[in-house]
Design an enzyme around this catalytic site. Structure first.
Site, PDB file in Angstrom:
ATOM      1  N   THR A 170       0.790  -1.228   0.000  1.00 56.28           N
ATOM      2  CA  THR A 170       0.000   0.000   0.000  1.00 56.28           C
ATOM      3  C   THR A 170       0.828   1.287   0.000  1.00 56.28           C
ATOM      4  O   THR A 170       1.902   1.316   0.601  1.00 56.28           O
ATOM      5  CB  THR A 170      -0.818   0.010   1.307  1.00 56.28           C
ATOM      6  OG1 THR A 170      -1.340  -1.281   1.516  1.00 56.28           O
ATOM      7  CG2 THR A 170      -1.892   1.046   1.311  1.00 56.28           C
ATOM      8  N   ARG A 198     -10.822 -10.440  -3.014  1.00 60.85           N
ATOM      9  CA  ARG A 198     -10.238 -10.227  -1.679  1.00 60.85           C
ATOM     10  C   ARG A 198     -10.069  -8.735  -1.400  1.00 60.85           C
ATOM     11  O   ARG A 198      -9.661  -7.955  -2.246  1.00 60.85           O
ATOM     12  CB  ARG A 198      -8.890 -10.938  -1.628  1.00 60.85           C
ATOM     13  CG  ARG A 198      -8.119 -10.766  -0.328  1.00 60.85           C
ATOM     14  CD  ARG A 198      -7.135  -9.635  -0.419  1.00 60.85           C
ATOM     15  NE  ARG A 198      -6.267  -9.561   0.740  1.00 60.85           N
ATOM     16  CZ  ARG A 198      -5.465  -8.532   0.996  1.00 60.85           C
ATOM     17  NH1 ARG A 198      -5.439  -7.496   0.172  1.00 60.85           N
ATOM     18  NH2 ARG A 198      -4.705  -8.534   2.066  1.00 60.85           N
ATOM     19  N   VAL A 199     -10.411  -8.304  -0.181  1.00 61.02           N
ATOM     20  CA  VAL A 199     -10.205  -6.912   0.246  1.00 61.02           C
ATOM     21  C   VAL A 199      -9.346  -6.936   1.501  1.00 61.02           C
ATOM     22  O   VAL A 199      -9.568  -7.767   2.394  1.00 61.02           O
ATOM     23  CB  VAL A 199     -11.558  -6.211   0.533  1.00 61.02           C
ATOM     24  CG1 VAL A 199     -11.349  -4.850   1.180  1.00 61.02           C
ATOM     25  CG2 VAL A 199     -12.360  -6.065  -0.767  1.00 61.02           C
ATOM     26  N   GLY A 200      -8.368  -6.051   1.578  1.00 67.60           N
ATOM     27  CA  GLY A 200      -7.475  -6.002   2.733  1.00 67.60           C
ATOM     28  C   GLY A 200      -7.847  -4.886   3.702  1.00 67.60           C
ATOM     29  O   GLY A 200      -8.978  -4.399   3.746  1.00 67.60           O
ATOM     30  N   ASP A 201      -6.873  -4.470   4.468  1.00 67.53           N
ATOM     31  CA  ASP A 201      -7.082  -3.459   5.512  1.00 67.53           C
ATOM     32  C   ASP A 201      -7.264  -2.040   4.965  1.00 67.53           C
ATOM     33  O   ASP A 201      -7.910  -1.199   5.591  1.00 67.53           O
ATOM     34  CB  ASP A 201      -5.861  -3.433   6.449  1.00 67.53           C
ATOM     35  CG  ASP A 201      -4.578  -3.107   5.680  1.00 67.53           C
ATOM     36  OD1 ASP A 201      -4.205  -3.900   4.788  1.00 67.53           O
ATOM     37  OD2 ASP A 201      -3.973  -2.048   5.940  1.00 67.53           O
ATOM     38  N   GLY A 221       1.002  -3.210   4.973  1.00 67.81           N
ATOM     39  CA  GLY A 221       1.418  -4.548   5.377  1.00 67.81           C
ATOM     40  C   GLY A 221       0.368  -5.584   5.063  1.00 67.81           C
ATOM     41  O   GLY A 221      -0.542  -5.328   4.259  1.00 67.81           O
ATOM     42  N   LEU A 222       0.478  -6.737   5.694  1.00 67.67           N
ATOM     43  CA  LEU A 222      -0.424  -7.856   5.400  1.00 67.67           C
ATOM     44  C   LEU A 222      -1.825  -7.591   5.970  1.00 67.67           C
ATOM     45  O   LEU A 222      -2.048  -7.655   7.184  1.00 67.67           O
ATOM     46  CB  LEU A 222       0.177  -9.151   5.976  1.00 67.67           C
ATOM     47  CG  LEU A 222      -0.602 -10.441   5.798  1.00 67.67           C
ATOM     48  CD1 LEU A 222      -1.039 -10.669   4.363  1.00 67.67           C
ATOM     49  CD2 LEU A 222       0.222 -11.615   6.289  1.00 67.67           C
ATOM     50  N   GLY A 223      -2.752  -7.297   5.078  1.00 65.04           N
ATOM     51  CA  GLY A 223      -4.088  -6.838   5.458  1.00 65.04           C
ATOM     52  C   GLY A 223      -4.828  -7.745   6.415  1.00 65.04           C
ATOM     53  O   GLY A 223      -5.460  -7.288   7.371  1.00 65.04           O
TER      54      GLY A 223
HETATM   55  N1  GLY Z   1      -2.173  -3.669   3.012  1.00 69.00           N
HETATM   56  C1  GLY Z   1      -2.706  -3.975   1.761  1.00 69.00           C
HETATM   57  C2  GLY Z   1      -3.504  -5.180   1.725  1.00 69.00           C
HETATM   58  O1  GLY Z   1      -3.306  -6.093   2.514  1.00 69.00           O
HETATM   59  O2  GLY Z   1      -4.361  -5.272   0.873  1.00 69.00           O
END
Ligand code: GLY
Length: 289
Positions: A170, A198-201, A221-223
């Site tokens: 991001t 898929r949708v992240g943070d 980072g990892l959503g």
């Molecule tokens: N931080 C971006 C995502 O995980 O989609």
């Protein structure tokens, strides 16, 4: 004390070599603030420049989904004055952050998927199919890694993969204007590998971003792991209760094990913090008094 200014990052996992693009984006945002315009415009334009760069995982540099052809992007914008807009899994637009900004002017705060795309078309955003060489390269590398290690591929966490190994993550910016309003803007092409839909943070309030009277926070980072910890809200609530901005961000990073890439930028009237457990290109321009 910070009078006005803007800070930005190029994603958890982005190398120092990418600082030039973040610097250019921040300079664009800072000029907007210098001319007396609003933080929302400065944060949005900073992120728009990063979306157009093509080297960051957002806008023109967005990663492919696991089908090797779909690009879906998430973006959000929020101010301490009450503006809020987000788009989830939007396709075929050049600048998701501009569409998120347009959502702020509707009665809604979030638009998703085909509806978000249709809203963008009605608003005059032209159809755009961004497939940069980086996106294609990132996808092929992910595919290769998945084929080499089936077990990791079937692990729902995919913790060791993604940003830091394969791609950046991001992009985000936080701005404070001369009127004392904070704005945060974030945009992403997701986190590789990821399923279609898929949708992240990033577009979720309190997870990927937050802005309030005490400051603004943007996360990368990892959503899936960030959502579980509502990271931006976690950091903001510590700032709100008097914790120093640096300590609040460090506290946020320590919520995560080392194999989860994560980064935070935060801006308050007292100062700013840039924190990550990976490399993270960043830049700031602040007018202090
Ligand atoms: N931080 C971006 C995502 O995980 O989609």
């Amino acid at each position: 004390m910070v009078q006005f200014g803007v800070i930005a990052h190029g994603g958890a996992g982005s190398s120092e070599e990418l600082t030039d693009g973040v610097k250019m984006a921040v300079e664009t945002g800072f000029k907007i603030l210098e001319s007396g315009k609003d933080a929302i415009d400065a944060a949005m334009e900073t992120v728009r420049v990063l979306e157009d760069d093509g080297r960051y995982n957002a806008g023109s540099g967005s990663l492919f989904r696991m089908d090797g052809k779909t690009i879906e992007m998430d973006a959000a914008i929020m101010t301490s004055a009450g503006s809020l807009g987000a788009v989830l899994a939007i396709r075929n637009v050049k600048n998701p952050v501009l569409v998120a900004r347009a959502v702020c002017e509707t009665p809604h705060v979030v638009l998703a998927g085909p509806g978000a795309g249709a809203f963008a078309r009605r608003g005059g955003f032209r159809s755009f199919h961004g497939t940069s060489r980086k996106s294609r390269g990132g996808f092929l590398k992910t595919k290769e890694m998945a084929e080499e290690d089936r077990q990791e591929r079937t692990n729902p966490g995919w913790k060791g993969m993604g940003a830091g190994k394969l791609s950046t993550d991001t992009v985000g910016a936080v701005a404070l204007d001369m009127k004392g309003v904070f704005a945060v803007a974030v945009s992403t092409g997701g986190f590789s590998p990821m399923m279609v839909g898929r949708v992240g943070d990033t577009p979720l309030i309190g997870c990927g971003f937050y802005a309030g009277t005490f400051g603004g926070v943007a996360v990368t980072g990892l959503g899936e792991e960030i959502i579980r910890r509502m990271l931006a809200g976690h950091v903001y609530s510590r700032i709100e209760t008097g914790m120093d901005v640096e300590a609040a961000c460090t506290n946020g990073i320590h919520l995560f094990p080392d194999d989860v890439p994560v980064g935070i930028i935060a801006l308050t009237r007292q100062g700013f913090s840039v924190c990550s457990n990976r490399g993270m290109a960043h830049y700031e321009l602040l007018k202090e008094v």
